[in-house]
Design an enzyme around this catalytic site. Structure first.
Site, short mmCIF file in Angstrom:
data_model
loop_
_atom_site.label_atom_id
_atom_site.label_comp_id
_atom_site.label_asym_id
_atom_site.label_seq_id
_atom_site.Cartn_x
_atom_site.Cartn_y
_atom_site.Cartn_z
N ASP A 258 79.47 -3.71 56.73
CA ASP A 258 80.81 -3.86 56.14
C ASP A 258 80.74 -4.93 55.06
O ASP A 258 80.58 -6.13 55.34
CB ASP A 258 81.82 -4.26 57.22
CG ASP A 258 82.32 -3.06 58.01
OD1 ASP A 258 81.86 -1.93 57.74
OD2 ASP A 258 83.19 -3.25 58.89
N GLU B 207 80.40 -4.25 65.95
CA GLU B 207 80.82 -5.17 64.89
C GLU B 207 81.44 -6.43 65.49
O GLU B 207 82.45 -6.36 66.19
CB GLU B 207 81.84 -4.47 63.98
CG GLU B 207 82.40 -5.37 62.90
CD GLU B 207 83.35 -4.62 61.97
OE1 GLU B 207 83.42 -3.38 62.02
OE2 GLU B 207 84.04 -5.31 61.19
N HIS C 53 83.13 -11.71 58.51
CA HIS C 53 83.15 -12.15 59.90
C HIS C 53 82.12 -13.23 60.17
O HIS C 53 82.38 -14.16 60.95
CB HIS C 53 82.95 -10.94 60.82
CG HIS C 53 84.06 -9.93 60.69
ND1 HIS C 53 84.09 -8.77 61.40
CD2 HIS C 53 85.17 -9.93 59.90
CE1 HIS C 53 85.17 -8.08 61.06
NE2 HIS C 53 85.84 -8.78 60.15
N LYS D 22 83.28 -10.18 65.29
CA LYS D 22 84.21 -10.99 64.50
C LYS D 22 84.59 -12.16 65.39
O LYS D 22 84.90 -11.95 66.57
CB LYS D 22 85.43 -10.15 64.15
CG LYS D 22 86.46 -10.84 63.26
CD LYS D 22 87.55 -9.84 62.89
CE LYS D 22 88.54 -10.41 61.93
NZ LYS D 22 89.56 -9.42 61.54
N GLU E 231 79.69 -7.67 59.26
CA GLU E 231 80.63 -7.75 58.13
C GLU E 231 80.54 -9.14 57.49
O GLU E 231 80.60 -10.16 58.19
CB GLU E 231 82.06 -7.49 58.62
CG GLU E 231 83.08 -7.74 57.51
CD GLU E 231 84.49 -7.28 57.83
OE1 GLU E 231 84.64 -6.19 58.42
OE2 GLU E 231 85.44 -8.01 57.48
N ASP F 188 84.57 -2.75 53.50
CA ASP F 188 85.68 -2.98 54.44
C ASP F 188 86.51 -4.12 53.86
O ASP F 188 86.41 -5.27 54.30
CB ASP F 188 85.15 -3.33 55.83
CG ASP F 188 86.29 -3.42 56.83
OD1 ASP F 188 87.43 -3.09 56.46
OD2 ASP F 188 86.04 -3.83 57.98
C1 GLT Z 1 89.81 -4.11 60.86
C2 GLT Z 1 88.73 -5.13 61.04
C3 GLT Z 1 87.49 -4.62 60.43
C4 GLT Z 1 86.90 -3.51 61.22
C5 GLT Z 1 87.68 -2.29 61.15
C6 GLT Z 1 87.08 -1.29 62.09
S1 GLT Z 1 89.37 -2.52 61.32
O1 GLT Z 1 90.21 -4.07 59.53
O2 GLT Z 1 89.12 -6.36 60.46
O3 GLT Z 1 86.58 -5.59 60.18
O4 GLT Z 1 85.65 -3.19 60.66
O5 GLT Z 1 87.72 -1.28 63.33
MN MN Z 2 84.80 -4.56 59.39
MN MN Z 3 87.33 -7.93 58.42
#
Ligand code: GLT
Ligand code: MN
Ligand code: MN
Length: 386
Positions: free
Chosen positions: A244, A180, A219, A182, A216, A286
């Site tokens: 997510d 994932e 992100h 970010k 996500e 999420d």
């Molecule tokens: C945290 C983060 C998320 C992740 C999670 C998994 S924890 O909240 O911002 O985007 O998916 O570690």
């Molecule tokens: Mn996430």
């Molecule tokens: Mn997040």
């Protein structure tokens, strides 16, 4: 009509509905719910699955006896409610030990501890039946590039992922990894900042077939990117192992809003993509309720995530069945077949013929496309007047 069913695979992390509303400027506003209470809350709102970080379930300093008791209680709640655990992950960011990252920390003891912690967390996830293990890098980034060579950081991440893939193979676990991305939180510059970066990185691993992505919404939006396009790249590559869902206004802090709370139109195109291409994994929310929410409003938040997804799924089916929209799409993509001879795989003959063909460039440039009409029809469909 918008009732969630197990086949929809709606899941929430313990940390999502369980968020106490702490932020960098404010203390908790809600009581911490136990994992067992959260499982019951999720059953009440019609979720299918619950996901967790190792330390959402088991405090980092729990004794083995405490661990066993917690896992026992959690399993009991799962059995009582029918909630499953599709995904687990490791918290490699909260503890001060990870202040300089985990797999990319400059301290070799921290890097070793991160592997140790992740292997234990993988064991726990597998014990609870997970099929996907997520890696969100957390603090795998930098404030200053004076402190860490970014090439070294990539190499350290690769070494860790290769080690952990080999661990899963060695143990005979039936587990896939989902990375994932970010871009810029909690550190200003995170390595492998986007889903596209992750996809390129995965191709360099020893076992790329075991590793996919967990994009996500928030992100990619934080990076100013089109989330649906990122997901499309992952889907097309067979790498969308998890997703997510939440929402995020461009240019704001990391909001983790209720799915569809902000960008209804992009949420629609995302759901349409997932449904059109038969994405078969979890629809994981999420997200967090607003800090103003009380427990009832947290439930409204969770129900809202699910309902919005199902409403948009229904809207996608309407879009696909709408005669006017479909007629416009047919017009837009019409092909009279006259250039079929140039299509498909390369051959020297085809290339020579194509190079020799005469195109009416001016005519090509004169063709307009009714995208305004199509987009307005889409908006009207979303606004409920079609
Ligand atoms: C945290 C983060 C998320 C992740 C999670 C998994 S924890 O909240 O911002 O985007 O998916 O570690
Ligand atoms: Mn996430
Ligand atoms: Mn997040």
């Amino acid at each position: 009509m918008y009732t969630p069913k197990p086949e929809h695979k709606f899941s929430f992390g313990l940390w999502t509905v369980g968020s106490v509303g702490r932020d960098p400027f404010g203390e908790p506003v809600r009581r911490a719910l136990s994992p067992v209470e959260i499982v019951h809350l999720l059953a009440e709102v019609g979720a299918w699955g619950v996901n967790f970080h190792d330390n959402d379930l088991i405090p980092i300093d729990a004794t083995p006896a405490e661990r066993d008791q917690i896992v026992h209680n959690f399993k009991y709640a799962l059995a009582e409610t029918g909630i499953v655990v599709p995904m687990a992950t490791t918290n490699l960011f909260s503890d001060p030990a990870f202040r300089d990252g985990a797999f990319t920390s400059n301290d070799p003891r921290v890097r070793a501890y991160a592997l140790h912690k992740t292997m234990h967390a993988i064991d726990l996830g597998v014990e609870l039946g997970v099929g996907v293990y997520v890696f969100w890098g957390g603090r795998e980034g930098a404030e200053t590039d004076a402190a860490k060579d970014p090439v070294t950081a990539i190499k350290r991440t690769r070494e860790a992922m290769n080690f952990l893939c080999a661990y899963v193979i060695d143990k005979g676990y039936n587990l896939k990894f989902a990375l994932e991305a970010k871009p810029n939180e909690p550190r200003g510059d995170i390595y492998n900042a986007t889903t596209g970066n992750m996809l390129a990185f995965i191709a360099t691993l020893d076992h790329p077939e075991m590793v996919g992505v967990n994009p996500e919404v928030a992100h990619e939006h934080m990076a100013g990117l089109n989330f649906t396009h990122a997901v499309a790249q992952a889907l097309e590559a067979g790498k969308l192992f998890h997703i997510d869902l939440n929402d995020q206004a461009f240019g704001r802090y990391d909001q983790d809003f209720r799915f569809g709370a902000h960008n209804i139109k992009s949420a629609f195109f995302l759901v349409k993509l997932l449904e059109d291409y038969g994405y078969g994994g979890s629809r994981h929310f999420d997200a967090h309720a607003y800090r103003t929410a009380d427990l009832d409003d947290v439930k409204a938040f969770a129900t809202g995530c699910i309902r919005t997804y199902l409403i948009l799924k229904d809207k996608a089916a309407q879009f696909n069945a709408d005669p006017e929209i479909q007629a416009l799409l047919a017009e837009i993509t019409a092909d009279d077949g006259s250039l079929d001879g140039f299509k498909g795989a390369y051959s020297p003959q085809k290339a020579a013929a194509l190079k020799g063909h005469t195109f009416d460039r001016v005519a090509l440039g004169q063709r307009g496309q009714p995208y305004e009409r199509l987009d307005q029809l889409t908006v009207e469909l979303l606004l409920g007047v079609r």
